[in-house]
Design an enzyme around this catalytic site. Structure first.
Site, PDB file in Angstrom:
ATOM      1  CE  LYS A  39      -0.438  -0.170   5.353  1.00 57.19           C
ATOM      2  NZ  LYS A  39       0.492   0.612   5.193  1.00 57.19           N
ATOM      3  CB  THR A  40       3.678   2.023   1.935  1.00 55.38           C
ATOM      4  OG1 THR A  40       3.350   2.235   3.363  1.00 55.38           O
ATOM      5  CG2 THR A  40       4.730   3.805   2.236  1.00 55.38           C
TER       6      THR A  40
ATOM      7  CG  ASP B 274      -0.644   4.671   4.252  1.00 56.03           C
ATOM      8  OD1 ASP B 274      -0.891   3.595   4.257  1.00 56.03           O
ATOM      9  OD2 ASP B 274       0.408   4.791   4.991  1.00 56.03           O
ATOM     10  CD  GLU B 275      -2.288   1.351   7.688  1.00 57.10           C
ATOM     11  OE1 GLU B 275      -3.121   0.726   8.277  1.00 57.10           O
ATOM     12  OE2 GLU B 275      -0.847   1.474   8.001  1.00 57.10           O
TER      13      GLU B 275
ATOM     14  CD  GLN C 234      -3.448  -5.753   7.315  1.00 58.62           C
ATOM     15  OE1 GLN C 234      -2.623  -4.966   8.489  1.00 58.62           O
ATOM     16  NE2 GLN C 234      -3.669  -5.210   5.987  1.00 58.62           N
TER      17      GLN C 234
ATOM     18  NE  ARG D 171       1.197  -8.410  10.155  1.00 57.81           N
ATOM     19  CZ  ARG D 171       0.424  -7.831   9.570  1.00 57.81           C
ATOM     20  NH1 ARG D 171       1.557  -6.920   8.819  1.00 57.81           N
ATOM     21  NH2 ARG D 171      -1.026  -7.345   8.684  1.00 57.81           N
TER      22      ARG D 171
END
Length: 704
Positions: A11-12, A197-198, A227, A576
């Site tokens: 995503k970044t 973002d997020e 998330q 993770r």
């Protein structure tokens, strides 16, 4: 545009390349682009990526956290809403100091309204009021009146101090853009492209701020509803779920290629998160191949769980020295056993996102009482113990005591006693010392006459530590209470392990365990809570404590949305892992003085059984039993009480009695042959006359 970016999908990278595209292909001036995220670290990483793509022109971009953006706007246009440009920004410590002044002015005692509780309630109330909602639901009516009075005076003092707190940076930025024509015109002219973002972690204040910053509706947000795990900080899942409703012409793009995990891990995580109702849904596709199935390990006890994880980590370190490992927990209190075991074995590790167990404030407070029990002349422990919780022996009295001790060559304890006898200290302080002295003597009388765990429990209860934290009634206070219960457990474990109730031996062992010199080499193994692990990745992940009441946490019981957040937290933990994922739980876990039977987490049941391996070394297997009889650990279903786990069982026989801990009905004692129990397998009933394994046995893989 809403970009649903699954775990490990980049995503970044998507945001960085979007900005590069705007500049290179669309000719957008860099100064018209605003990218917003949540932490300074994330903002720095985003800027570094953009710099690498577009070079020096990136310096004209606004890449910022929400709060830093608020500061810049308010510094420039704050006078338009009565805020001086030279205002101060108060942090959490400043907030508490200001609240203490408010309580003193209102004549409200900290005993009735503990400062940590108020400090937690203030942002909740401010953000709730912003959204037109009521006060925090856990406050009584009288509490709400007090809270509103505190808030009114608190804001008055903030204004007098020419200051704002962190919440005001956002709330007043919204006010600014709604009320100031100059500020609104500046934002419309300057910020032609807004990227967030997020997005799943935004609250309603941030949502309103973004709407005001994007009247052109040229907004690009990236997030993952699966998330969203920060509801306790105010994050509102509606923001991402209703994005297309808020922006009807929006495009939806899903990033579903996962570059982190194997398909075996992703498939297991997908069957878990599919049980959530509040999600848009996506199908992640692994780009790294199938890999090994996640392993489930059922330990007989919490200490057995710890030993198993330590064994596996030692094996991994020998076979694959460069392996990055994480041990994940639902709560900080779970780390204690692992810290002790890793130190004993010399396994290098780092505790992330929190202090080491024995360095935590409440634990050190309790230990100071225990040290004074052995030695009342311990000058290091005296100031801490007599002030935790407060008992009228304040800073001025303590300074006088220390000065007297130096002048007369006494310990702090003897100096305080002499000052009290001479009436040289205030009556309240004298009374506080007398009650402190009686407590110390009563605890000293118990040494050698009771178990070590009972002695520690007596100390933390009669000192007032548990009562003080209980009155705070906050999530933070509950975590600290759990740490105190873990200290009782640690004392009990020590006595069972060493076979003698020596308080001195226990305190010596604690001192050795807190010696940081025991771990000097680089630590490839990280211990952290699941909330701290978000955004990270590891070669091997051990997700521990998968038990009802622990994970999912007991606070989520009966609340569908809270349970869905717990499930998202489990999903975050699972995703993770790159190559190896191990899910562990204990059939019994010590809580203070007693061992409690534990029920495996419902999350294990929600993962398709064929996607998991049961570790063959589990002792005992959570579902294994001999035909016709039941043993502790068997998961069963009762026609009336529903699903539960057998926690106690008499020897097999025609009248075998068992105790079952049911999820909804609690503990029930039953006669096995009359109970009409069915053994559960992956949520499907199976007659108890057929023995079974819950999952196929796994073949050791490359990381074993």
């Amino acid at each position: 545009m809403l970009v649903l970016a699954g775990a490990g999908s980049g995503k970044t990278r998507a945001i960085a390349h979007r900005i590069a595209f705007l500049i290179r292909e669309r000719g957008a001036p860099p100064w018209t682009i605003l990218a917003v995220t949540f932490t300074n670290k994330a903002a720095g990483e985003m800027r570094a990526r953009i710099d690498a793509l577009v070079g020096a022109t990136a310096s004209d971009l606004w890449v910022s956290t929400f709060h830093a953006l608020g500061v810049r706007l308010l510094r420039r246009f704050g006078p338009d809403i009565g805020l001086p440009s030279g205002f101060m920004v108060y942090d959490e410590q400043d907030r508490r100091a200001l609240l203490r002044r408010v309580l003193q002015e209102l004549g409200v005692t900290e005993r009735e309204y503990p400062l940590p509780r108020l400090a937690a309630a203030v942002p909740q109330r401010k953000n709730a009021a912003f959204g037109g909602e009521d006060a925090p639901r856990w406050w009584r009516e009288r509490d709400r009146v007090i809270l509103d009075g505190v808030l009114e005076r608190y804001h008055g003092l903030l204004q007098a101090d020419r200051a704002v707190d962190f919440d005001d940076l956002l709330i007043r930025s919204v006010e600014l853009l709604e009320c100031s024509d100059k500020a609104r015109a500046f934002a419309e002219r300057r910020f032609r492209h807004l990227l967030v973002d997020e997005y799943q972690d935004t609250n309603r204040v941030q949502y309103r701020l973004m709407r005001l910053l994007a009247p052109h509706r040229n907004i690009f947000v990236v997030g993952d509803e699966d998330q969203s795990i920060y509801n306790f900080r105010g994050a509102d899942l509606r923001n991402i779920l209703e994005f297309e409703k808020d922006f009807p012409t929006a495009q939806l793009v899903k990033l579903e290629d996962n570059y982190r995990s194997t398909s075996s891990i992703l498939d297991a995580a997908a069957t878990l998160i599919a049980h959530n109702e509040e999600r848009k849904g996506k199908t992640l596709v692994a780009q790294r191949g199938a890999g090994e199935k996640p392993t489930v390990y059922a330990a007989a006890s919490d200490s057995g769980e710890c030993v198993f994880v330590a064994d596996r980590i030692e094996s991994l370190r020998k076979q694959s020295p460069g392996t990055r490992i994480a041990v994940l927990f639902r709560t900080h209190a779970q780390t204690r056993l692992f810290e002790e075991e890793f130190v004993r074995r010399g396994i290098p590790h780092v505790l992330v996102g929190g202090q080491r167990f024995y360095d935590r404030r409440e634990v050190k407070d309790a230990l100071s009482y225990l040290r004074l029990v052995l030695n009342p002349h311990d000058n290091a422990s005296f100031p801490r113990a007599i002030g935790s919780p407060p008992r009228g022996f304040g800073g001025a009295t303590l300074a006088m005591t220390q000065q007297t001790a130096t002048e007369r060559g006494l310990s702090f304890w003897d100096a305080a006693a002499q000052l009290a006898e001479e009436n040289a200290i205030p009556a309240r302080a004298s009374q506080g010392f007398e009650s402190f002295r009686r407590l110390r003597e009563s605890l000293a009388d118990l040494v050698g006459k009771t178990t070590l765990g009972e002695l520690v429990q007596k100390a933390i209860e009669e000192s007032g530590l548990t009562g003080s934290l209980g009155r705070e009634n906050t999530v933070e206070a509950e975590a600290r209470l759990e740490n105190l219960r873990q200290l009782v457990t640690a004392a009990t474990d020590y006595q069972e392990r060493e076979g003698e109730p020596s308080l001195a031996g226990f305190l010596d062992a604690v001192s050795l365990l807190t010696d940081l010199d025991t771990v000097k080499e680089e630590a490839p193994c990280l211990l952290m809570t699941l909330h701290s692990a978000k955004g990270l990745e590891f070669d091997a992940v051990f997700l521990t404590g998968l038990e009802e009441g622990l994970f999912p946490h007991f606070r989520s019981a009966g609340d569908r949305r809270a349970m869905e957040e717990e499930r998202r937290l489990c999903y975050v933990g699972m995703t993770r892992a790159r190559t190896l994922l191990v899910l562990t739980y204990a059939l019994s876990r010590r809580s203070a003085l007693e061992k409690e039977g534990r029920t495996p987490s419902r999350f294990l049941d929600e993962i398709s059984p064929q996607l998991l391996h049961q570790d063959p070394s589990a002792e005992p297997s959570s579902l294994a039993r001999t035909p016709g009889h039941f043993f502790p650990g068997t998961v069963v279903r009762h026609p009336r009480f529903g699903e539960g786990t057998i926690v106690e069982a008499e020897p097999p026989g025609s009248e075998q009695k068992i105790t079952v801990l049911f999820r909804g009905a609690g503990r029930k004692k039953l006669v096995a042959r009359f109970a009409h129990l069915e053994v559960v397998k992956g949520g499907r009933p199976q007659k108890p006359s057929h023995p079974r394994r819950p999952y196929p046995v796994r073949t050791p893989g490359p990381l074993d």
